[in-house]
Write a protein that holds these residues in place. Structure first.
Motif, PDB file in Angstrom:
ATOM      1  N   ILE A 169      35.951  71.560  61.853  1.00  0.00           N
ATOM      2  CA  ILE A 169      37.263  71.677  61.218  1.00  0.00           C
ATOM      3  C   ILE A 169      37.123  72.247  59.808  1.00  0.00           C
ATOM      4  O   ILE A 169      37.876  73.135  59.408  1.00  0.00           O
ATOM      5  N   ASP A 170      36.131  71.759  59.050  1.00  0.00           N
ATOM      6  CA  ASP A 170      35.927  72.208  57.667  1.00  0.00           C
ATOM      7  C   ASP A 170      35.638  73.702  57.560  1.00  0.00           C
ATOM      8  O   ASP A 170      36.054  74.353  56.601  1.00  0.00           O
ATOM      9  N   VAL A 171      34.914  74.247  58.542  1.00  0.00           N
ATOM     10  CA  VAL A 171      34.561  75.671  58.486  1.00  0.00           C
ATOM     11  C   VAL A 171      35.509  76.527  59.322  1.00  0.00           C
ATOM     12  O   VAL A 171      35.271  77.718  59.516  1.00  0.00           O
ATOM     13  N   ALA A 172      36.570  75.926  59.838  1.00  0.00           N
ATOM     14  CA  ALA A 172      37.567  76.625  60.657  1.00  0.00           C
ATOM     15  C   ALA A 172      36.929  77.321  61.860  1.00  0.00           C
ATOM     16  O   ALA A 172      37.228  78.476  62.165  1.00  0.00           O
ATOM     17  N   ALA A 173      36.053  76.598  62.549  1.00  0.00           N
ATOM     18  CA  ALA A 173      35.385  77.147  63.728  1.00  0.00           C
ATOM     19  C   ALA A 173      36.374  77.334  64.867  1.00  0.00           C
ATOM     20  O   ALA A 173      37.328  76.576  65.011  1.00  0.00           O
ATOM     21  N   ASP A 174      36.137  78.361  65.669  1.00  0.00           N
ATOM     22  CA  ASP A 174      36.960  78.621  66.846  1.00  0.00           C
ATOM     23  C   ASP A 174      36.360  77.995  68.098  1.00  0.00           C
ATOM     24  O   ASP A 174      37.055  77.762  69.079  1.00  0.00           O
ATOM     25  N   LEU A 175      35.042  77.749  68.075  1.00  0.00           N
ATOM     26  CA  LEU A 175      34.331  77.259  69.244  1.00  0.00           C
ATOM     27  C   LEU A 175      33.106  76.493  68.797  1.00  0.00           C
ATOM     28  O   LEU A 175      32.417  76.906  67.857  1.00  0.00           O
ATOM     29  N   LEU A 176      32.809  75.403  69.477  1.00  0.00           N
ATOM     30  CA  LEU A 176      31.593  74.634  69.227  1.00  0.00           C
ATOM     31  C   LEU A 176      30.689  74.802  70.437  1.00  0.00           C
ATOM     32  O   LEU A 176      31.113  74.551  71.571  1.00  0.00           O
ATOM     33  N   VAL A 177      29.472  75.281  70.224  1.00  0.00           N
ATOM     34  CA  VAL A 177      28.506  75.473  71.297  1.00  0.00           C
ATOM     35  C   VAL A 177      27.425  74.430  71.134  1.00  0.00           C
ATOM     36  O   VAL A 177      26.858  74.271  70.056  1.00  0.00           O
ATOM     37  N   MET A 178      27.147  73.689  72.221  1.00  0.00           N
ATOM     38  CA  MET A 178      26.140  72.631  72.126  1.00  0.00           C
ATOM     39  C   MET A 178      25.464  72.410  73.466  1.00  0.00           C
ATOM     40  O   MET A 178      26.005  72.768  74.509  1.00  0.00           O
ATOM     41  N   GLY A 179      24.287  71.827  73.423  1.00  0.00           N
ATOM     42  CA  GLY A 179      23.593  71.420  74.638  1.00  0.00           C
ATOM     43  C   GLY A 179      24.215  70.136  75.149  1.00  0.00           C
ATOM     44  O   GLY A 179      24.919  69.438  74.425  1.00  0.00           O
ATOM     45  N   ALA A 180      23.936  69.801  76.401  1.00  0.00           N
ATOM     46  CA  ALA A 180      24.538  68.613  76.995  1.00  0.00           C
ATOM     47  C   ALA A 180      23.486  67.725  77.641  1.00  0.00           C
ATOM     48  O   ALA A 180      22.520  68.214  78.212  1.00  0.00           O
ATOM     49  N   SER A 240      31.096  61.715  73.982  1.00  0.00           N
ATOM     50  CA  SER A 240      32.132  61.701  72.944  1.00  0.00           C
ATOM     51  C   SER A 240      32.836  63.040  72.837  1.00  0.00           C
ATOM     52  O   SER A 240      34.057  63.099  72.686  1.00  0.00           O
ATOM     53  N   MET A 241      32.076  64.119  72.908  1.00  0.00           N
ATOM     54  CA  MET A 241      32.668  65.446  72.782  1.00  0.00           C
ATOM     55  C   MET A 241      33.550  65.778  73.990  1.00  0.00           C
ATOM     56  O   MET A 241      34.563  66.456  73.853  1.00  0.00           O
ATOM     57  N   LEU A 242      33.189  65.288  75.168  1.00  0.00           N
ATOM     58  CA  LEU A 242      33.990  65.542  76.355  1.00  0.00           C
ATOM     59  C   LEU A 242      35.263  64.695  76.378  1.00  0.00           C
ATOM     60  O   LEU A 242      36.287  65.126  76.884  1.00  0.00           O
ATOM     61  N   GLU A 243      35.192  63.498  75.827  1.00  0.00           N
ATOM     62  CA  GLU A 243      36.346  62.598  75.836  1.00  0.00           C
ATOM     63  C   GLU A 243      37.399  62.969  74.801  1.00  0.00           C
ATOM     64  O   GLU A 243      38.581  62.743  75.013  1.00  0.00           O
ATOM     65  N   ASN A 244      36.965  63.509  73.664  1.00  0.00           N
ATOM     66  CA  ASN A 244      37.923  63.753  72.580  1.00  0.00           C
ATOM     67  C   ASN A 244      37.597  65.054  71.851  1.00  0.00           C
ATOM     68  O   ASN A 244      37.235  65.023  70.668  1.00  0.00           O
ATOM     69  N   PRO A 245      37.724  66.194  72.514  1.00  0.00           N
ATOM     70  CA  PRO A 245      37.399  67.456  71.833  1.00  0.00           C
ATOM     71  C   PRO A 245      38.465  67.833  70.806  1.00  0.00           C
ATOM     72  O   PRO A 245      39.652  67.705  71.062  1.00  0.00           O
ATOM     73  N   SER A 246      38.026  68.232  69.636  1.00  0.00           N
ATOM     74  CA  SER A 246      38.968  68.656  68.588  1.00  0.00           C
ATOM     75  C   SER A 246      39.153  70.174  68.591  1.00  0.00           C
ATOM     76  O   SER A 246      40.015  70.677  67.882  1.00  0.00           O
ATOM     77  N   LEU A 247      38.329  70.880  69.362  1.00  0.00           N
ATOM     78  CA  LEU A 247      38.416  72.322  69.513  1.00  0.00           C
ATOM     79  C   LEU A 247      37.695  72.700  70.804  1.00  0.00           C
ATOM     80  O   LEU A 247      37.035  71.838  71.398  1.00  0.00           O
ATOM     81  N   PRO A 248      37.799  73.929  71.277  1.00  0.00           N
ATOM     82  CA  PRO A 248      37.085  74.305  72.501  1.00  0.00           C
ATOM     83  C   PRO A 248      35.582  74.097  72.345  1.00  0.00           C
ATOM     84  O   PRO A 248      35.002  74.405  71.304  1.00  0.00           O
ATOM     85  N   VAL A 249      34.956  73.544  73.383  1.00  0.00           N
ATOM     86  CA  VAL A 249      33.522  73.246  73.364  1.00  0.00           C
ATOM     87  C   VAL A 249      32.875  73.917  74.558  1.00  0.00           C
ATOM     88  O   VAL A 249      33.328  73.761  75.699  1.00  0.00           O
ATOM     89  N   MET A 250      31.809  74.692  74.301  1.00  0.00           N
ATOM     90  CA  MET A 250      31.018  75.276  75.367  1.00  0.00           C
ATOM     91  C   MET A 250      29.717  74.510  75.444  1.00  0.00           C
ATOM     92  O   MET A 250      28.984  74.448  74.440  1.00  0.00           O
ATOM     93  N   MET A 251      29.443  73.911  76.593  1.00  0.00           N
ATOM     94  CA  MET A 251      28.225  73.114  76.737  1.00  0.00           C
ATOM     95  C   MET A 251      27.291  73.778  77.730  1.00  0.00           C
ATOM     96  O   MET A 251      27.724  74.311  78.744  1.00  0.00           O
ATOM     97  N   ALA A 252      26.011  73.716  77.431  1.00  0.00           N
ATOM     98  CA  ALA A 252      24.984  74.257  78.316  1.00  0.00           C
ATOM     99  C   ALA A 252      23.975  73.158  78.567  1.00  0.00           C
ATOM    100  O   ALA A 252      23.714  72.321  77.725  1.00  0.00           O
ATOM    101  N   ARG A 253      23.422  73.183  79.737  1.00  0.00           N
ATOM    102  CA  ARG A 253      22.434  72.167  80.078  1.00  0.00           C
ATOM    103  C   ARG A 253      21.107  72.825  80.307  1.00  0.00           C
ATOM    104  O   ARG A 253      20.943  73.849  80.834  1.00  0.00           O
TER     105      ARG A 253
END
Length: 65
Positions: A24-35, A52-65
């Motif tokens: 939110i602070d950096v005005a990100a459009d997408l959060l990319v993270m491992g799962a 936590s990220m799946l239950e309450n996302p504050s922005l679009p999240v791309m997850m990779a495993r």
């Protein structure tokens, strides 16, 4: 694509909270993270960042495993 890598102190907050607030602070459009870095049983019992990220996302999240 512009990519930035930041190291963030937790200040006794959960990792999911720190990630969401920083996005939110950096005005990100997408959060990319491992799962699921831990076993699914451990995630189910103790929770975790992925959950936590799946239950309450504050922005679009791309997850990779």
């Amino acid at each position: 694509m512009k990519v930035t890598v930041d190291r963030l102190p937790s200040a006794n907050r959960s990792v999911a909270d720190v990630l969401c607030q920083h996005a939110i602070d950096v005005a990100a459009d997408l959060l990319v993270m491992g799962a699921y870095g831990h076993s699914r049983l451990r995630e189910r019992i103790f929770g975790g960042v992925t959950r936590s990220m799946l239950e309450n996302p504050s922005l679009p999240v791309m997850m990779a495993r």
